[in-house]
Design a protein around this motif. Structure first.
Motif, PDB file in Angstrom:
ATOM      1  N   ARG A  86       0.844  -1.190   0.000  1.00 58.02           N
ATOM      2  CA  ARG A  86       0.000   0.000   0.000  1.00 58.02           C
ATOM      3  C   ARG A  86       0.883   1.246   0.000  1.00 58.02           C
ATOM      4  N   GLY A  87       0.794   2.005  -1.084  1.00 59.73           N
ATOM      5  CA  GLY A  87       1.578   3.226  -1.187  1.00 59.73           C
ATOM      6  C   GLY A  87       3.065   2.995  -1.069  1.00 59.73           C
ATOM      7  N   GLY A  88       3.534   1.882  -1.612  1.00 58.89           N
ATOM      8  CA  GLY A  88       4.953   1.567  -1.585  1.00 58.89           C
ATOM      9  C   GLY A  88       5.411   0.807  -0.360  1.00 58.89           C
ATOM     10  N   ASP A  89       4.537   0.677   0.655  1.00 56.06           N
ATOM     11  CA  ASP A  89       4.905  -0.021   1.891  1.00 56.06           C
ATOM     12  C   ASP A  89       4.352  -1.442   1.882  1.00 56.06           C
ATOM     13  N   LEU A  90       5.203  -2.408   2.224  1.00 59.83           N
ATOM     14  CA  LEU A  90       4.770  -3.796   2.324  1.00 59.83           C
ATOM     15  C   LEU A  90       4.006  -3.995   3.624  1.00 59.83           C
ATOM     16  N   ARG A  91       2.897  -4.695   3.542  1.00 59.68           N
ATOM     17  CA  ARG A  91       2.059  -4.948   4.711  1.00 59.68           C
ATOM     18  C   ARG A  91       2.075  -6.448   5.058  1.00 59.68           C
ATOM     19  N   PRO A  92       1.959  -6.785   6.340  1.00 62.43           N
ATOM     20  CA  PRO A  92       1.892  -8.200   6.720  1.00 62.43           C
ATOM     21  C   PRO A  92       0.637  -8.867   6.161  1.00 62.43           C
ATOM     22  N   ILE A  93       0.611 -10.181   6.211  1.00 60.66           N
ATOM     23  CA  ILE A  93      -0.559 -10.942   5.767  1.00 60.66           C
ATOM     24  C   ILE A  93      -1.605 -10.884   6.870  1.00 60.66           C
ATOM     25  N   ASP A  94      -2.778 -10.345   6.562  1.00 59.59           N
ATOM     26  CA  ASP A  94      -3.792 -10.194   7.613  1.00 59.59           C
ATOM     27  C   ASP A  94      -4.764 -11.366   7.629  1.00 59.59           C
ATOM     28  N   SER A  95      -5.347 -11.587   8.796  1.00 59.96           N
ATOM     29  CA  SER A  95      -6.176 -12.776   9.024  1.00 59.96           C
ATOM     30  C   SER A  95      -7.470 -12.749   8.228  1.00 59.96           C
ATOM     31  N   THR A  96      -8.024 -11.567   7.943  1.00 60.47           N
ATOM     32  CA  THR A  96      -9.268 -11.512   7.170  1.00 60.47           C
ATOM     33  C   THR A  96      -9.033 -11.964   5.742  1.00 60.47           C
ATOM     34  N   PHE A  97      -7.905 -11.589   5.162  1.00 64.28           N
ATOM     35  CA  PHE A  97      -7.582 -12.045   3.811  1.00 64.28           C
ATOM     36  C   PHE A  97      -7.489 -13.566   3.779  1.00 64.28           C
ATOM     37  N   ALA A 100     -10.927 -15.151   4.121  1.00 59.83           N
ATOM     38  CA  ALA A 100     -11.724 -14.969   2.906  1.00 59.83           C
ATOM     39  C   ALA A 100     -11.304 -15.953   1.825  1.00 59.83           C
ATOM     40  N   VAL A 101      -9.998 -16.179   1.700  1.00 62.23           N
ATOM     41  CA  VAL A 101      -9.521 -17.152   0.705  1.00 62.23           C
ATOM     42  C   VAL A 101     -10.011 -18.554   1.061  1.00 62.23           C
ATOM     43  N   GLU A 102      -9.916 -18.917   2.342  1.00 63.05           N
ATOM     44  CA  GLU A 102     -10.387 -20.248   2.736  1.00 63.05           C
ATOM     45  C   GLU A 102     -11.893 -20.393   2.514  1.00 63.05           C
ATOM     46  N   GLY A 130     -17.313 -15.920  10.832  1.00 63.13           N
ATOM     47  CA  GLY A 130     -16.086 -15.390  11.428  1.00 63.13           C
ATOM     48  C   GLY A 130     -15.099 -14.764  10.474  1.00 63.13           C
ATOM     49  N   ALA A 131     -15.239 -15.014   9.164  1.00 59.58           N
ATOM     50  CA  ALA A 131     -14.203 -14.601   8.214  1.00 59.58           C
ATOM     51  C   ALA A 131     -13.980 -13.091   8.204  1.00 59.58           C
ATOM     52  N   GLY A 134     -11.586 -12.184  10.594  1.00 62.06           N
ATOM     53  CA  GLY A 134     -10.335 -12.928  10.506  1.00 62.06           C
ATOM     54  C   GLY A 134     -10.310 -14.216  11.299  1.00 62.06           C
ATOM     55  N   GLN A 135     -11.485 -14.764  11.612  1.00 58.49           N
ATOM     56  CA  GLN A 135     -11.550 -15.983  12.415  1.00 58.49           C
ATOM     57  C   GLN A 135     -11.766 -17.200  11.520  1.00 58.49           C
ATOM     58  N   ARG A 136     -10.944 -18.230  11.763  1.00 52.26           N
ATOM     59  CA  ARG A 136     -11.040 -19.488  11.039  1.00 52.26           C
ATOM     60  C   ARG A 136     -11.139 -20.624  12.047  1.00 52.26           C
ATOM     61  N   PRO A 137     -11.864 -21.697  11.725  1.00 54.13           N
ATOM     62  CA  PRO A 137     -11.929 -22.851  12.633  1.00 54.13           C
ATOM     63  C   PRO A 137     -10.550 -23.464  12.845  1.00 54.13           C
TER      64      PRO A 137
END
Length: 242
Positions: A86-97, A100-102, A130-131, A134-137
């Motif tokens: 985002r705007g040139g800055d690398l961001r960590p992998i967030d739990s909601t992403f 959502a993929v799962e 829960g997604a 960012g909540q997953r079983p």
């Protein structure tokens, strides 16, 4: 891609950040005539909401395959907007992403299924509710029939992160991050070759290691990098001994 994220409206002169709004429309007057006033920077992560509440509310009123199809569509649209730069800055992998993929993979499996049993429905409902937070079983709660879906979701997260990390590293070289990412890519290929059918605990170990790599790449936390490597070492030793 690289964009000019600081915008100036050519109609009223207002300035705003595309990085924050994800829109070229002026927030003051509504004009779409704007120009970038800064240098081009890498940007892949746009604002997005994962709205699953209405889908979950309809679970009792609609067939589960239709609800699952709607969940797939919502998750696909959300993931399409999201990224890790985002705007040139690398961001960590967030739990909601990740959630959502799962959910996209699990819902896709149920949408195609001729019959959905109670365990599958409960798992799907847990993800659906829960997604957005960012909540997953837990891995222990994954029905056997959805193990492959969870594995393929992990492979998809690896691939999405790899693309953005590669872009970021082209401007911010980090041999340690690049080499470790290569190990995760090897695991992604293995998961895909097995159509996702890897032990749930293995998939979770890979995912947690990837999240730690993301923390290191975004913040420089050496302990996160060491932990990611330790996870991979232990996993690979176990896989090779089977």
């Amino acid at each position: 891609m690289k964009i000019r994220g600081e915008r100036e409206c050519q109609s009223c002169g207002a300035r705003w950040s595309y990085y924050e709004t994800g829109s070229i429309t002026c927030p003051e007057c509504g004009s779409v005539r704007s120009v970038g006033v800064d240098e081009r920077t890498e940007h892949t992560d746009n604002p997005a909401d994962l709205d699953l509440a209405s889908i979950a509310d309809d679970l009792d009123a609609e067939p589960i395959d239709r609800v699952a199809e709607r969940a797939v569509e919502e998750c696909r649209a959300y993931v399409r907007q999201r990224g890790f730069v985002r705007g040139g800055d690398l961001r960590p992998i967030d739990s909601t992403f990740v959630a959502a993929v799962e959910l996209r993979y699990v819902a896709g499996e149920l949408a195609r299924s001729m019959r959905v049993d109670e365990d599958e429905q409960l798992y799907f409902l847990s993800l659906l509710r829960g997604a957005a937070d960012g909540q997953r079983p837990d891995p222990a709660d994954v029905p056997e029939s959805l193990v492959a879906a969870r594995g393929l979701a992990v492979a998809a997260v690896i691939d999405a992160y790899r693309r953005d990390l590669t872009r970021y590293l082209s401007d911010h070289p980090d041999p340690e991050a690049r080499t470790t990412m290569g190990r995760f890519v090897d695991h992604r290929k293995r998961i895909e070759a097995l159509d996702g059918s890897v032990p749930v605990d293995d998939a979770e170990t890979i995912l947690q290691g990837l999240i730690e790599l993301g923390e290191y790449a975004a913040t420089g936390d050496q302990s996160a990098l060491a932990s990611a490597r330790d996870r991979l070492d232990a996993l690979e030793e176990g896989v090779n001994s089977r």
